[in-house]
Design a protein around this motif. Structure first.
Motif, PDB file in Angstrom:
ATOM      1  N   GLY A   1       0.775  -1.230   0.000  1.00 13.24           N
ATOM      2  CA  GLY A   1       0.000   0.000   0.000  1.00 13.24           C
ATOM      3  C   GLY A   1       0.805   1.279   0.000  1.00 13.24           C
ATOM      4  N   GLY A   2       2.111   1.169   0.081  1.00 13.63           N
ATOM      5  CA  GLY A   2       2.939   2.371   0.075  1.00 13.63           C
ATOM      6  C   GLY A   2       2.974   3.011  -1.307  1.00 13.63           C
ATOM      7  N   GLY A   3       3.615   4.170  -1.369  1.00 12.99           N
ATOM      8  CA  GLY A   3       3.735   4.865  -2.645  1.00 12.99           C
ATOM      9  C   GLY A   3       4.165   6.303  -2.452  1.00 12.99           C
ATOM     10  N   LEU A   4       4.066   7.051  -3.546  1.00 14.14           N
ATOM     11  CA  LEU A   4       4.407   8.477  -3.541  1.00 14.14           C
ATOM     12  C   LEU A   4       3.112   9.280  -3.442  1.00 14.14           C
ATOM     13  CD1 LEU A   4       6.355  10.871  -3.999  1.00 14.14           C
ATOM     14  CD2 LEU A   4       6.033  10.505  -6.464  1.00 14.14           C
ATOM     15  N   VAL A   5       3.072  10.206  -2.514  1.00 14.88           N
ATOM     16  CA  VAL A   5       1.876  11.012  -2.308  1.00 14.88           C
ATOM     17  C   VAL A   5       2.295  12.442  -1.985  1.00 14.88           C
ATOM     18  CG1 VAL A   5       1.724  10.415   0.142  1.00 14.88           C
ATOM     19  CG2 VAL A   5      -0.344  11.103  -1.090  1.00 14.88           C
ATOM     20  N   GLN A   6       1.470  13.396  -2.369  1.00 19.21           N
ATOM     21  CA  GLN A   6       1.761  14.789  -2.073  1.00 19.21           C
ATOM     22  C   GLN A   6       1.436  15.106  -0.618  1.00 19.21           C
ATOM     23  OE1 GLN A   6      -0.380  17.193  -4.930  1.00 19.21           O
ATOM     24  NE2 GLN A   6       1.232  16.940  -6.461  1.00 19.21           N
TER      25      GLN A   6
ATOM     26  N   GLY B   1      -4.054  11.716  15.604  1.00 18.31           N
ATOM     27  CA  GLY B   1      -5.033  12.533  14.909  1.00 18.31           C
ATOM     28  C   GLY B   1      -4.958  12.433  13.404  1.00 18.31           C
ATOM     29  N   ARG B   2      -3.905  11.807  12.872  1.00 14.77           N
ATOM     30  CA  ARG B   2      -3.744  11.672  11.428  1.00 14.77           C
ATOM     31  C   ARG B   2      -3.763  10.218  10.970  1.00 14.77           C
ATOM     32  NH1 ARG B   2       0.867  13.129   9.132  1.00 14.77           N
ATOM     33  NH2 ARG B   2       2.180  12.768  10.970  1.00 14.77           N
ATOM     34  N   PHE B   3      -3.229   9.316  11.794  1.00 17.95           N
ATOM     35  CA  PHE B   3      -3.147   7.904  11.440  1.00 17.95           C
ATOM     36  C   PHE B   3      -4.157   7.111  12.255  1.00 17.95           C
ATOM     37  CE2 PHE B   3       1.608   7.673  10.020  1.00 17.95           C
ATOM     38  CZ  PHE B   3       1.392   8.735   9.160  1.00 17.95           C
ATOM     39  N   THR B   4      -4.685   6.044  11.643  1.00 17.56           N
ATOM     40  CA  THR B   4      -5.606   5.147  12.332  1.00 17.56           C
ATOM     41  C   THR B   4      -5.213   3.708  12.049  1.00 17.56           C
ATOM     42  OG1 THR B   4      -7.416   6.752  12.109  1.00 17.56           O
ATOM     43  CG2 THR B   4      -8.001   4.474  12.660  1.00 17.56           C
ATOM     44  N   ILE B   5      -4.980   2.947  13.100  1.00 15.04           N
ATOM     45  CA  ILE B   5      -4.665   1.519  12.958  1.00 15.04           C
ATOM     46  C   ILE B   5      -5.948   0.722  13.168  1.00 15.04           C
ATOM     47  CG2 ILE B   5      -4.010   1.276  15.394  1.00 15.04           C
ATOM     48  CD1 ILE B   5      -1.873  -0.751  14.493  1.00 15.04           C
ATOM     49  N   SER B   6      -6.114  -0.328  12.404  1.00 15.94           N
ATOM     50  CA  SER B   6      -7.296  -1.173  12.553  1.00 15.94           C
ATOM     51  C   SER B   6      -6.944  -2.610  12.185  1.00 15.94           C
ATOM     52  CB  SER B   6      -8.452  -0.673  11.691  1.00 15.94           C
ATOM     53  OG  SER B   6      -8.104  -0.704  10.319  1.00 15.94           O
TER      54      SER B   6
ATOM     55  N   LEU C   1      -0.817  13.503   5.240  1.00 20.00           N
ATOM     56  CA  LEU C   1       0.586  13.095   5.287  1.00 20.00           C
ATOM     57  C   LEU C   1       1.520  14.287   5.139  1.00 20.00           C
ATOM     58  CD1 LEU C   1       0.204   9.795   3.312  1.00 20.00           C
ATOM     59  CD2 LEU C   1       1.310   9.992   5.542  1.00 20.00           C
ATOM     60  N   LYS C   2       2.649  14.183   5.814  1.00 13.60           N
ATOM     61  CA  LYS C   2       3.665  15.234   5.825  1.00 13.60           C
ATOM     62  C   LYS C   2       4.982  14.675   5.289  1.00 13.60           C
ATOM     63  CE  LYS C   2       1.608  17.160  10.029  1.00 13.60           C
ATOM     64  NZ  LYS C   2       1.860  17.566  11.434  1.00 13.60           N
TER      65      LYS C   2
ATOM     66  N   GLY D   1       9.322  -7.989   7.993  1.00  9.76           N
ATOM     67  CA  GLY D   1       9.197  -8.203   6.563  1.00  9.76           C
ATOM     68  C   GLY D   1       9.994  -7.174   5.783  1.00  9.76           C
ATOM     69  N   GLN D   2       9.668  -7.043   4.506  1.00 11.47           N
ATOM     70  CA  GLN D   2      10.391  -6.120   3.632  1.00 11.47           C
ATOM     71  C   GLN D   2       9.945  -4.683   3.818  1.00 11.47           C
ATOM     72  OE1 GLN D   2      13.000  -6.967   1.472  1.00 11.47           O
ATOM     73  NE2 GLN D   2      12.844  -8.809   2.740  1.00 11.47           N
ATOM     74  N   GLY D   3       8.766  -4.504   4.359  1.00 11.40           N
ATOM     75  CA  GLY D   3       8.238  -3.154   4.532  1.00 11.40           C
ATOM     76  C   GLY D   3       7.675  -2.598   3.238  1.00 11.40           C
ATOM     77  N   THR D   4       7.062  -1.431   3.348  1.00 13.35           N
ATOM     78  CA  THR D   4       6.531  -0.741   2.171  1.00 13.35           C
ATOM     79  C   THR D   4       6.946   0.722   2.258  1.00 13.35           C
ATOM     80  OG1 THR D   4       4.531  -0.329   0.854  1.00 13.35           O
ATOM     81  CG2 THR D   4       4.256  -0.320   3.254  1.00 13.35           C
ATOM     82  N   GLN D   5       7.463   1.237   1.153  1.00 15.28           N
ATOM     83  CA  GLN D   5       7.999   2.593   1.142  1.00 15.28           C
ATOM     84  C   GLN D   5       6.879   3.615   1.010  1.00 15.28           C
ATOM     85  OE1 GLN D   5      11.402   3.847   1.198  1.00 15.28           O
ATOM     86  NE2 GLN D   5      10.291   5.792   1.440  1.00 15.28           N
ATOM     87  N   VAL D   6       6.893   4.603   1.884  1.00 13.12           N
ATOM     88  CA  VAL D   6       5.989   5.742   1.790  1.00 13.12           C
ATOM     89  C   VAL D   6       6.835   6.991   1.578  1.00 13.12           C
ATOM     90  CG1 VAL D   6       4.357   7.197   3.048  1.00 13.12           C
ATOM     91  CG2 VAL D   6       4.191   4.701   3.206  1.00 13.12           C
ATOM     92  N   THR D   7       6.546   7.708   0.505  1.00 15.79           N
ATOM     93  CA  THR D   7       7.268   8.932   0.200  1.00 15.79           C
ATOM     94  C   THR D   7       6.263  10.067   0.069  1.00 15.79           C
ATOM     95  OG1 THR D   7       8.986   7.691  -0.975  1.00 15.79           O
ATOM     96  CG2 THR D   7       8.873  10.069  -1.371  1.00 15.79           C
ATOM     97  N   VAL D   8       6.446  11.101   0.864  1.00 11.08           N
ATOM     98  CA  VAL D   8       5.559  12.258   0.847  1.00 11.08           C
ATOM     99  C   VAL D   8       6.359  13.444   0.309  1.00 11.08           C
ATOM    100  CG1 VAL D   8       3.981  13.715   2.143  1.00 11.08           C
ATOM    101  CG2 VAL D   8       4.373  11.328   2.852  1.00 11.08           C
ATOM    102  N   SER D   9       5.995  13.869  -0.893  1.00  7.51           N
ATOM    103  CA  SER D   9       6.764  14.921  -1.549  1.00  7.51           C
ATOM    104  C   SER D   9       5.910  15.599  -2.607  1.00  7.51           C
ATOM    105  CB  SER D   9       8.020  14.334  -2.192  1.00  7.51           C
ATOM    106  OG  SER D   9       8.710  15.326  -2.931  1.00  7.51           O
ATOM    107  N   SER D  10       6.151  16.881  -2.794  1.00  2.45           N
ATOM    108  CA  SER D  10       5.458  17.599  -3.864  1.00  2.45           C
ATOM    109  C   SER D  10       6.314  17.610  -5.124  1.00  2.45           C
ATOM    110  CB  SER D  10       5.144  19.029  -3.410  1.00  2.45           C
ATOM    111  OG  SER D  10       6.319  19.685  -2.987  1.00  2.45           O
TER     112      SER D  10
END
Length: 122
Positions: free
Chosen positions: A8-13, A65-70, A85-86, A113-122
């Motif tokens: 579910g990771g990826g590049l997001v603004q 206040g920004r993340f929710t685990i379920s 995301l910041k 595990g291998q993890g999933t990369q999350v990148t927050v950038s404009s």
């Protein structure tokens, strides 16, 4: 041994959202707490969120206040909904859990595990 697969990771603004998923497979009798951690290169792994088997949750101050685990409908899955995301949220995200492989086993943690990369950038 338990295998953990994150996705579910990826590049997001900045200000965007992502939803991470983690599936655990292998010899599992019972799962207790489930966690999300993250790691920035050169820094220690940071615990981001935890959810107990009873559904109680706790978060790092930086994500409250920004993340929710379920937990998923299937007992072996856990999600992390990340909103607003910041850039400082950029990291590799990992899940883990405390579990018993068999009814007679001690409680133990899974292997990372291998993890999933999350990148927050404009």
């Amino acid at each position: 041994q338990v295998q953990l697969v994150e996705s579910g990771g990826g590049l997001v603004q900045p200000g965007g959202s992502l939803r991470l998923a983690c599936a655990a497979s292998g010899s599992i009798f019972r799962i207790y707490d489930m966690y999300w951690h993250r790691r920035v290169p050169g820094m220690e792994r940071e615990r981001v969120a935890v959810i107990t088997s009873g559904g109680d949750t706790n978060y790092a101050d930086s994500v409250k206040g920004r993340f929710t685990i379920s937990r998923g409908d299937t007992k072996n899955t856990v999600y992390l909904q990340m909103n607003n995301l910041k850039p400082e949220d950029t990291a590799v995200y990992y899940c883990n859990l405390d579990y018993r492989p068999r009814i007679t086993s001690t409680i133990r943690s899974g292997s990372w595990g291998q993890g999933t990369q999350v990148t927050v950038s404009s």
